[in-house]
Design a protein around this motif. Structure first.
Motif, PDB file in Angstrom:
ATOM      1  N   SER A 131      38.313  39.243  40.721  1.00 40.75           N
ATOM      2  CA  SER A 131      38.460  39.267  39.262  1.00 40.75           C
ATOM      3  C   SER A 131      37.380  38.437  38.584  1.00 40.75           C
ATOM      4  N   CYS A 132      37.127  37.267  39.126  1.00 38.56           N
ATOM      5  CA  CYS A 132      36.142  36.362  38.529  1.00 38.56           C
ATOM      6  C   CYS A 132      34.730  36.950  38.600  1.00 38.56           C
ATOM      7  N   VAL A 133      34.363  37.468  39.742  1.00 41.39           N
ATOM      8  CA  VAL A 133      33.031  38.070  39.898  1.00 41.39           C
ATOM      9  C   VAL A 133      32.915  39.319  39.022  1.00 41.39           C
ATOM     10  N   GLY A 134      33.951  40.158  39.040  1.00 45.25           N
ATOM     11  CA  GLY A 134      33.931  41.364  38.214  1.00 45.25           C
ATOM     12  C   GLY A 134      33.907  41.052  36.730  1.00 45.25           C
ATOM     13  N   PHE A 135      34.659  40.035  36.320  1.00 44.58           N
ATOM     14  CA  PHE A 135      34.671  39.621  34.918  1.00 44.58           C
ATOM     15  C   PHE A 135      33.284  39.143  34.493  1.00 44.58           C
ATOM     16  N   THR A 136      32.626  38.395  35.357  1.00 45.36           N
ATOM     17  CA  THR A 136      31.284  37.898  35.050  1.00 45.36           C
ATOM     18  C   THR A 136      30.282  39.047  34.945  1.00 45.36           C
ATOM     19  N   ILE A 137      30.366  39.996  35.857  1.00 40.53           N
ATOM     20  CA  ILE A 137      29.466  41.156  35.809  1.00 40.53           C
ATOM     21  C   ILE A 137      29.744  41.989  34.563  1.00 40.53           C
ATOM     22  N   ALA A 138      31.023  42.208  34.250  1.00 41.25           N
ATOM     23  CA  ALA A 138      31.374  42.976  33.047  1.00 41.25           C
ATOM     24  C   ALA A 138      30.914  42.253  31.783  1.00 41.25           C
ATOM     25  N   SER A 139      30.990  40.930  31.776  1.00 38.24           N
ATOM     26  CA  SER A 139      30.495  40.160  30.629  1.00 38.24           C
ATOM     27  C   SER A 139      28.995  40.340  30.460  1.00 38.24           C
ATOM     28  N   THR A 140      28.284  40.321  31.568  1.00 35.69           N
ATOM     29  CA  THR A 140      26.838  40.541  31.519  1.00 35.69           C
ATOM     30  C   THR A 140      26.524  41.945  31.014  1.00 35.69           C
ATOM     31  N   MET A 141      27.283  42.910  31.481  1.00 35.90           N
ATOM     32  CA  MET A 141      27.067  44.285  31.028  1.00 35.90           C
ATOM     33  C   MET A 141      27.400  44.448  29.543  1.00 35.90           C
ATOM     34  N   CYS A 142      28.384  43.705  29.049  1.00 37.62           N
ATOM     35  CA  CYS A 142      28.677  43.723  27.608  1.00 37.62           C
ATOM     36  C   CYS A 142      27.482  43.206  26.829  1.00 37.62           C
ATOM     37  N   ALA A 143      26.853  42.166  27.321  1.00 29.91           N
ATOM     38  CA  ALA A 143      25.684  41.611  26.649  1.00 29.91           C
ATOM     39  C   ALA A 143      24.507  42.578  26.676  1.00 29.91           C
ATOM     40  N   LEU A 144      24.442  43.408  27.705  1.00 27.70           N
ATOM     41  CA  LEU A 144      23.332  44.354  27.850  1.00 27.70           C
ATOM     42  C   LEU A 144      23.680  45.767  27.383  1.00 27.70           C
TER      43      LEU A 144
END
Length: 169
Positions: free
Chosen positions: A100-113
């Motif tokens: 969840s933590c890794v996926g949340f971080t990746i999804a957050s990065t994708m939101c920024a991009l």
């Protein structure tokens, strides 16, 4: 027959390490990391709610369209929270939280991009679903890792973070 009876016995509760030992320190560090993850998941809701007008200008969306950014996150979170118990049993608490933590971080990065409104809504939905598992998993960890007699400090920490995160956001 005794082998079948042993297979039916409930699993033993995990032993709680004695305070001051290396195991207790590692357990507390791991739990603190879980609390930080829970903080980020709660904080994310408030940050987007308070900056929705800036996001609207950034993606050139109407007021009706921009509401889906927050709505997609919250709907995914409402679906993910009840499923976290099932996922916890299927994956284990540690794997579920790390995933969840890794996926949340990746999804957050994708939101920024995100390149347009639709991609932002999609990534926010994924972010909400993955962030949803961090909140109840952290609460469950306080009881299962520290035992009922020692979990009060952990519950106070969770309560303070759950109150503090929206205030900071």
């Amino acid at each position: 027959m005794s082998g079948a009876g042993a297979a039916m016995a409930p699993p033993a509760a995990p032993s709680v390490p004695k305070p001051g030992t290396r195991e207790a320190l590692l357990l507390n560090i791991g739990f603190f990391a879980m609390v930080i993850g829970m903080f980020m998941a709660i904080l994310d809701i408030q940050i987007v709610a308070s900056s929705i007008q800036q996001i609207q200008a950034g993606v050139n969306a109407s007021a009706d369209e921009i509401a889906w950014i927050q709505t997609s996150y919250l709907i995914a979170e409402v679906i993910g929270i009840p499923l976290s118990g099932l996922l916890n049993r299927a994956l284990s608490m540690r794997r579920l939280f790390v995933f969840s933590c890794v996926g949340f971080t990746i999804a957050s990065t994708m939101c920024a991009l995100a390149w347009d409104l639709e991609s932002l809504i999609f990534f926010r939905c994924i972010q909400g679903f993955l962030g949803a598992a961090m909140i109840p998993t952290t609460m469950a960890a306080a009881f299962s890792l520290f035992g009922p007699n020692r979990s009060m400090l952990q519950q106070v920490m969770i309560g303070m973070v759950a109150t503090l995160a929206p205030s900071i956001g």
